[in-house]
Design an enzyme around this catalytic site. Structure first.
Site, PDB file in Angstrom:
ATOM      1  N   LYS A  78     -19.509 -18.352  51.224  1.00 21.25           N
ATOM      2  CA  LYS A  78     -18.601 -18.705  50.134  1.00 21.25           C
ATOM      3  C   LYS A  78     -19.302 -19.675  49.192  1.00 21.25           C
ATOM      4  O   LYS A  78     -20.027 -20.572  49.634  1.00 21.25           O
ATOM      5  CB  LYS A  78     -17.342 -19.349  50.723  1.00 21.25           C
ATOM      6  N   SER A 153      -8.472 -18.679  49.072  1.00 20.90           N
ATOM      7  CA  SER A 153      -9.529 -18.735  48.079  1.00 20.90           C
ATOM      8  C   SER A 153     -10.830 -18.042  48.514  1.00 20.90           C
ATOM      9  O   SER A 153     -11.682 -17.766  47.673  1.00 20.90           O
ATOM     10  CB  SER A 153      -9.841 -20.198  47.741  1.00 20.90           C
ATOM     11  N   SER A 177      -6.920 -20.504  53.235  1.00 17.87           N
ATOM     12  CA  SER A 177      -7.928 -19.772  52.462  1.00 17.87           C
ATOM     13  C   SER A 177      -8.890 -18.899  53.254  1.00 17.87           C
ATOM     14  O   SER A 177      -9.684 -18.177  52.657  1.00 17.87           O
ATOM     15  CB  SER A 177      -8.715 -20.747  51.591  1.00 17.87           C
TER      16      SER A 177
END
Ligand SMILES: [Mg+2]
Ligand SMILES: [Zn+2]
Lengths: 486, 481, 97
Positions: A78, A153, A177
Site C-alpha cells: 500500500k 482505504s 481499511s
C-alpha cells in the site's frame, strides 16, 4: 502454468521444488499488471526493474537451496508504507515525488523474507476513506464489477490480490481499511492486534488506531504474510514485545468447542439481506464444524463511528501538520511564510481537509472537553464491550461490511454515507484485539460478501484457524472474478 | 522610591546533555559549531512514519534536577502534543509534558548580595524536545537547520516569587549552577544551551494581586535578563502612572538598543490543542527508581559550601569561591587529600592558580598542574626547601611545563640558601660597599634595615632563608658599632 | 448542536494552515456541521466516572538507552526538499523573531 490461479503458498511450493522460477512468476505478474491494470487502477507505482532484479536474486538463492518464508514471491505494498528509494505518496498530492530514505518495518520484513516487491498500490489519501476514491491519483475498480469500488482505504491492495496481480499485499487498517476492501473484493484480509506489527515507517493517519494488515487469496496465504511482518520493533513504543506464533502451522481446521459470539447489534437495519443471509449461513457452517454459537451484545456499537471520527480526526490533524512544504513534498508559493504554508497544504484532497479541520476543531479551546475529551472516555465503553464479550466467547462473528461493493461515485459527495461503510469494523480499532474478513458468498449481482471474525489481544492464530476451518468447508475462493478486459 | 513592586517569574529552558536526542538515536551536537543538518535523522526532520522512543538518560537527568530543586517527582508521566506551525518545528507539533510534568512543587533558596536568602518556589519542571534553528539571510530567505531539533529540553517554571532584577539574577545563576553541578547542562547562554524567559508585572506595594504580565523571550545573558526586567518595570510604571493599562504581550529583547521588541505575529492566539501523544505509552516512575537516582546525586553547592567552612575551617568567602564550580571544589579536595594544608591550598588556588588559569584561559580540567603536584609544592614550602617567592615562580613553571615542583626547584636552583657562608659573604659585601648607609643606620635610621634585607635577598636571587638573612644581618651590623 | 459559521470555518482553517476558496469554505461549513451533528450522538452517554482511553496498548515505560544510531547524511536529509541552500532548507524570510 496459470500464474493468476496459483495461491501464494502454492507458488512458494513450486518455487522450492524448482518447477517454476521467481523470474517467471514475477514476469507474469508484471505482464498482467501491464495488460490489466490500466482498467483496474490498483497500482500507483510499478517497480518492474527492481522486481525483476529481486526475482533473479531470489532464483539464485532458491537454486542454492536457501529457505526463506517468501523467497521469490511477488507482493504489493500500500502506498502508505515507506519503500526505500521508491516514491511513496500516501495517495496524496502533498507527497508528490517523496522518496523515503528508509523502508517501513513491515516492508523491510517482506524484503528480508525474500519477497519480490512489485510496487505501490492505490489508497484513499492518507488512508482516509472506504472506497479508494479519495486517492489524488486514480480510482481503482472492483475486479468483480469494474463500475464499483474495491472498498478502502487499502482498495488497491485488495483489488490487486483479487485480480491476480500479486500473491499477497500489505494494507493498513485504521477503521476497517483492510477488512472492508477484503470483503468487497472477495479476498482474505487481516487486521492484527494494535502493536502486533510495528508502525515504524507507516505514514500516520490516526496513531492510536493505525495498524498494518495483510491480504491473501486464502487464509493460509494471509497467515504466511502475517507471520513475516509481525514482531517486535524497538523503534515503535507501542509495538508489543510478544513472540510471533507460527500462524501457518497452527492452521489445523479444528474448531470443535470454539465459542463463537454473534453480536445482535451487528445485524441491524441497513444490512443488505444478501449479506445477512450469507453471514448467517457461514455461522451455521461454523456450528456444523463443532463451534458453539452464542448470541452476545456489544451495546455501544452505535457510538463507535462518532467516537472514531472524533479521535481519528484529532490525531490526524496533528499527524498531517508536518506537511508544510519545508522538508519534503511540493511547495506552493504565497505572499509570506504562513500564506505559503496554507497554499501548500491546500494540496490535500477534500476528505483530508475535511478531517484535518474536524480534528482541529474538536481539539480547540472551548470544544476539547465536549468532543475529544468525551470521545476518549466513550472509547473506554467500547473497550469494555469487547472485554466483556470476549470473556463469554473466543471469537466474535458478523458481517464485515453492511453492503457489498457500491457504485463508483455513489457515496463520493456524502462523507456521512461513506463513513457508514465502516460501521461494523471501527469498533475493533477503538477497542483491542484482532479481526479478519474471509469470503462467505456472493449477492445476487455476484458481488463478494465477507464474514468478519474478531478475537482478543494477540488471538490472531485463533481467528485465522476459525477462518481456515470455514474456508476449507466453504471454498468460495475457487470462484474467480471474470477476466478484466484488457 | 517607586510605589510599585515588580513581580517576576522565570521560565528556563535547559538542554540536557545526552548523547542522543530525546526521542530518537540521532547524535546531539553543538548546534552552533556543527555543520548545518549534519546531525539529523528521519525523526528530527519529522519525516512520514517516524516514531518517538523515550531516552532513559534524559528522564533520569530530569529526575536529578527535580530532586535537586526539592521537587516532588510525579509517579504518572505522560507526553502530549503541542500543536502549532513554525518552520523550525518539524512535525507541526512539539512533544512535551503538559498535564503530567515529571516534577512539581519545588523551591530553591537563593542567596543575595546582602547575604540574605529568598526562597523561590518552583511550580514545575517538564521534559520536551527542542526545535530547529532559523537563520535570516539577507534578502527574502530564511534557512532552517534541524541539528537542534529533538534535543532534550527541561523547562523549569518558577512561581512569580521574585521582586527585583537582583533576585531574578540570583535565582537564574543558581539554577544554572545546579544544572552544571549535575552535568545536565553546560550553562552556555550565548549558544542558547540554557535560555531564559521572564514574565514581568507590576503592582502597588503591599498588594498581592497578580496583574497583566508581559513575557520576554530569548534572553541569552544575565545582563539581558536584568536589562529586560528593569526596562519592562519602568515601562509599566510609566503606563500605569499615565493612567493606562499594561497589555499582555510576548516580547523579544534587543540587547544592542537595550529595549524590548514586539514578537510573533499573533495570527492564531496560541490555541495549542494539547492532547495525549498516542505514539508514547505513559511513563510510571516508582519510588525505587527515584531512590536509585537520588543515590547518584552529587553534593550540591550549598551543602558543599557549608561543609568546606566546617570541615576545612575556610572563611565563607573562600568556601564560596571554591564551590562555584563542582570541578574546582573536587580539585581542591583532591589536593587536600594529597596532603595539602586546607587553608594554604585554598590560598594558593584562589590567589595564584586562578590567576594563571585566567591568564592562559584554561579551566581546572585543562590545566597540567595536578592536585598532587600542588600539594607537593606546598610541602616544599613547609619544609623550607623553597620560600614563598620562589614557590610562585615554581608554580608558574609547573603550569606551563607540567613538571613536578622538585624537578623545577632542582633544575633552576631555586632551593633556599640555608648555610651561613654565602649569606654572610653577601651581607659583608653590601656593608663594605655602602659605608654611608651603615653610618646612617647606626646613627639611628632604623628603617634602613629593610633596605639591607632587600639588598641581601637580591644578591641571593631571592633564595636566602629569610630567618638566617635577618640573624646574620643583625650580627654584621652590630659588629660595625 | 453546533452549526458552524463561515467565521468558525475561517478560524479553523487558519489554525490548521489550510487555504480555502470561498466555495470550499461554504462546502466545509456544511459538511463539518453535519458531521458535528452526527458525532453529537455521544452526548447522551453518561461518562462521568469513566477513565479516558488515551493509548491502544497497556504497556508503559518503554525507554531506550542513550545510544547514538546512524544519522541521515545531509544530502539525503535535503533530497526531498522543495528548496535548499548552504545545506539548509530554504524558505521565505520569517520576519518575526
Ligand atoms: Mg513555555
Ligand atoms: Zn518549552
Amino acid at each position: 502454468m496459470d500464474f493468476a490461479r496459483l495461491t501464494l503458498t502454492e507458488l512458494r511450493q513450486a518455487l522450492r521444488q524448482g518447477t517454476v522460477s521467481s523470474l517467471a512468476a514475477t514476469t507474469a505478474m508484471l505482464e498482467r499488471i501491464e495488460r490489466l491494470d490500466g482498467r483496474l487502477g490498483s497500482f500507483l507505482t510499478v517497480t518492474a526493474e527492481r522486481a525483476l532484479d529481486q526475482a533473479r536474486a531470489a532464483d539464485e538463492r532458491l537454486a542454492r537451496g536457501e529457505e526463506s518464508p517468501l523467497l521469490g514471491v511477488p507482493v504489493a505494498i500500500k502506498d502508505l508504507l515507506c519503500n526505500e528509494g521508491v516514491v511513496t505518496r500516501a495517495g496524496s498530492r502533498i507527497l508528490e515525488g517523496f522518496v523515503p530514505p528508509y523502508d517501513a518495518f513491515a516492508v523491510a520484513r517482506l524484503k528480508a523474507a525474500g519477497a519480490v516487491v512489485l510496487g505501490m498500490t492505490n489508497t484513499d489519501e492518507f488512508g482516509m476513506g472506504s472506497s479508494t476514491e479519495n486517492s489524488a491519483y486514480q480510482t481503482t475498480a472492483n475486479p468483480w464489477d469494474l463500475d464499483r469500488v474495491p472498498g478502502g482505504s487499502s482498495g488497491g491492495s485488495a483489488a490487486a490480490v483479487a485480480a491476480g496481480l500479486a500473491y499477497g499485499a500489505l494494507g493498513t487498517d485504521t477503521g476497517g481499511s483492510v477488512r472492508q476492501p477484503a470483503a468487497l473484493c472477495g479476498v482474505v484480509g487481516i487486521r492484527p492486534t494494535y502493536g502486533r506489527v510495528s508502525r515504524w515507517g507507516v505514514i500516520a493517519y490516526a496513531s492510536s488506531l493505525d495498524q498494518v494488515g495483510a491480504f491473501g487469496r486464502t487464509v493460509r496465504d494471509t497467515a504466511a504474510m502475517l507471520e513475516v511482518i509481525a514482531g517486535h520493533d524497538e523503534r515503535d513504543s507501542t509495538a508489543i514485545p510478544a513472540p510471533v506464533p507460527a500462524y501457518e502451522q497452527r492452521l489445523d481446521g479444528d474448531i470443535r468447542g470454539l465459542r463463537v459470539g454473534l453480536p445482535r447489534e451487528y445485524f441491524m437495519a441497513g444490512l443488505e439481506p444478501a449479506v445477512e443471509a450469507a453471514v448467517r449461513q457461514a455461522v451455521d457452517r461454523l456450528a456444523a464444524l463443532g463451534a458453539e454459537i452464542v448470541e452476545i451484545s456489544l451495546p455501544h456499537t452505535r457510538y463507535a463511528l462518532p467516537i472514531y471520527y472524533l479521535i481519528a480526526t484529532a490525531e490526524a490533524s496533528a499527524n498531517l501538520a508536518r506537511y508544510d512544504g519545508v522538508r519534503f513534498g511540493p511547495r506552493v508559493a504565497g505572499e509570506d511564510v504562513i500564506d505559503t504554508t496554507r497554499r501548500t497544504r491546500a494540496l490535500f484532497g477534500p476528505e483530508a481537509k475535511n478531517r484535518v479541520m474536524l480534528g482541529t476543531f474538536v481539539l480547540s479551546a472551548g470544544y476539547y472537553d465536549a468532543y475529544y475529551g468525551r470521545a476518549l472516555k466513550a472509547r473506554t465503553l467500547l473497550v469494555n464491550d469487547f472485554k466483556a464479550a470476549l470473556e463469554q466467547v473466543d471469537v466474535i462473528a458478523g458481517p464485515t461490511s453492511p453492503t457489498t461493493a457500491f457504485k463508483i461515485g455513489e457515496r463520493a459527495d456524502d462523507p456521512l454515507q461513506m463513513y457508514l461503510s465502516d460501521i461494523l469494523t471501527v469498533s475493533l480499532n477503538l477497542s483491542t484485539g484482532c479481526g479478519l474478513s474471509v469470503p462467505c458468498g456472493f449477492d445476487e449481482r455476484g458481488l463478494p460478501i465477507g464474514l468478519q471474525l474478531m478475537g482478543g489481544t494477540l488471538q490472531e492464530a485463533r481467528i485465522l484457524n476459525a477462518a481456515y476451518a470455514y474456508e476449507q468447508a466453504a471454498p468460495w475462493r475457487e470462484r474467480l472474478p471474470a477476466p478484466v478486459p484488457a | 522610591m517607586s510605589k510599585y513592586e515588580t513581580v517576576i517569574g522565570l521560565e528556563i529552558h535547559a538542554e540536557m546533555l545526552t548523547e542522543s536526542k530525546m526521542f530518537s538515536g540521532c547524535r546531539v551536537v553543538d548546534s552552533v559549531e556543527a555543520a548545518p543538518n549534519s546531525a539529523v535523522d528521519g525523526f528530527s526532520l519529522g519525516m512520514p512514519g517516524m516514531l518517538p522512543v523515550i531516552n532513559r538518560a534524559a528522564v533520569e537527568m530530569a529526575m536529578k534536577v527535580g530532586l535537586a530543586l526539592n521537587c516532588q517527582i510525579n509517579p504518572y508521566n505522560a507526553f502530549e502534543r503541542k500543536n502549532y506551525f513554525y518552520p523550525d518545528l518539524p512535525k507541526g507539533y512539539q512533544i512535551t509534558q503538559y498535564a503530567h510534568p515529571i516534577a512539581t512543587n519545588g523551591y530553591l533558596d537563593v542567596e543575595l548580595e546582602s547575604g540574605a536568602t529568598r526562597r523561590i518556589r518552583i511550580r514545575r519542571a517538564h521534559i520536551e524536545e527542542d526545535t530547529g534553528k532559523l537563520t535570516h539571510m539577507a534578502g527574502a530567505t530564511s534557512l532552517v537547520d534541524f541539528n537542534r531539533a529533538g534535543v532534550p529540553l527541561l523547562e523549569i517554571v518558577s512561581e512569580p516569587d521574585m521582586r527585583t532584577a537582583e533576585e531574578a539574577l540570583a535565582y537564574a545563576s543558581q539554577i544554572r549552577q545546579v544544572l552544571r553541578y549535575l552535568d545536565v547542562n553546560t550553562g552556555d547562554m550565548e549558544k542558547g544551551i540554557i535560555r531564559f524567559e521572564a514574565n514581568i508585572s507590576l503592582r502597588p506595594k503591599g498588594s498581592d494581586a497578580l496583574n497583566t504580565r508581559v513575557e520576554v523571550k530569548n534572553l541569552n545573558s544575565f545582563r539581558a535578563l536584568a536589562g529586560a526586567i528593569e526596562y519592562c518595570a519602568a515601562e509599566q510604571e510609566r503606563i500605569l502612572e499615565a493612567g493606562g493599562a499594561v497589555e499582555q504581550a510576548t516580547l523579544g529583547w534587543d540587547e544592542n538598543h537595550r529595549r524590548t521588541l514586539s514578537q510573533r505575529s499573533k495570527e492564531d492566539a496560541h490555541d495549542y490543542r494539547y492532547f495525549p501523544e498516542p505514539d508514547l505509552p505513559p511513563l510510571w516512575i516508582d519510588p525505587t527508581w527515584i531512590d536509585a537516582v537520588r543515590a547518584g546525586l552529587v553534593e550540591l553547592p550549598d551543602a558543599k559550601r557549608a561543609r568546606f567552612e566546617t570541615a576545612y575551617g575556610l572563611p565563607t568567602y573562600d568556601a564560596h569561591v571554591l564551590t562555584e564550580e563542582r570541578q574546582v571544589a573536587e580539585w581542591f579536595e583532591a589536593a587536600v587529600r594529597a596532603g595539602g594544608d586546607p587553608k594554604s591550598t585554598a590560598n594558593w588556588l584562589i590567589n595564584n592558580l586562578f590567576a594563571l588559569m585566567n591568564e592562559h584561559r584554561q579551566t581546572i580540567e585543562e590545566i597540567r598542574v595536578t592536585p598532587q603536584a600542588l600539594a607537593n609544592l606546598l610541602g616544599l614550602i613547609d619544609r623550607g626547601v623553597v620560600n614563598q617567592n620562589s614557590a610562585k615562580v615554581v608554580l608558574a613553571e609547573m603550569f606551563s611545563g607540567g613538571q613536578p615542583a622538585e624537578a623545577i626547584v632542582e633544575a633552576q636552583g631555586l632551593a633556599q640558601i640555608t648555610d651561613e657562608g654565602p649569606i654572610l659573604a653577601a651581607i659583608e659585601t653590601i656593608v663594605r660597599e655602602n659605608p654611608e648607609m651603615v653610618a646612617s643606620y647606626l646613627g639611628g635610621k632604623e628603617k634602613l634595615r629593610g633596605w639591607f634585607v632587600g639588598q641581601a635577598m637580591r644578591a641571593l636571587r631571592g633564595q636566602g632563608n629569610p630567618q638566617l638573612v635577618n640573624d646574620i644581618l643583625d650580627r654584621v651590623l652590630d659588629a660595625q658599632r | 448542536m453546533s452549526t458552524l459559521t463561515l467565521a468558525d470555518v475561517e478560524k479553523i482553517a487558519m489554525l490548521a494552515r489550510l487555504h480555502l476558496t470561498a466555495e470550499e469554505k461554504e462546502k466545509y461549513r456544511q459538511q463539518l456541521s453535519a458531521v458535528l451533528d452526527y458525532v453529537a450522538a455521544i452526548d447522551e452517554l453518561d461518562l462521568d466516572d469513566l477513565p479516558p482511553t488515551t493509548h491502544a496498548v497497556s504497556q508503559h515505560n518503554i525507554l531506550r538507552p542513550d545510544r547514538v544510531s546512524e544519522a541521515l547524511p545531509v544530502e539525503q536529509a535535503l533530497a526531498n526538499a522543495a528548496s535548499t541552500a548552504e545545506n539548509q532548507f530554504a524558505i521565505q524570510a520569517v520576519l518575526d523573531e
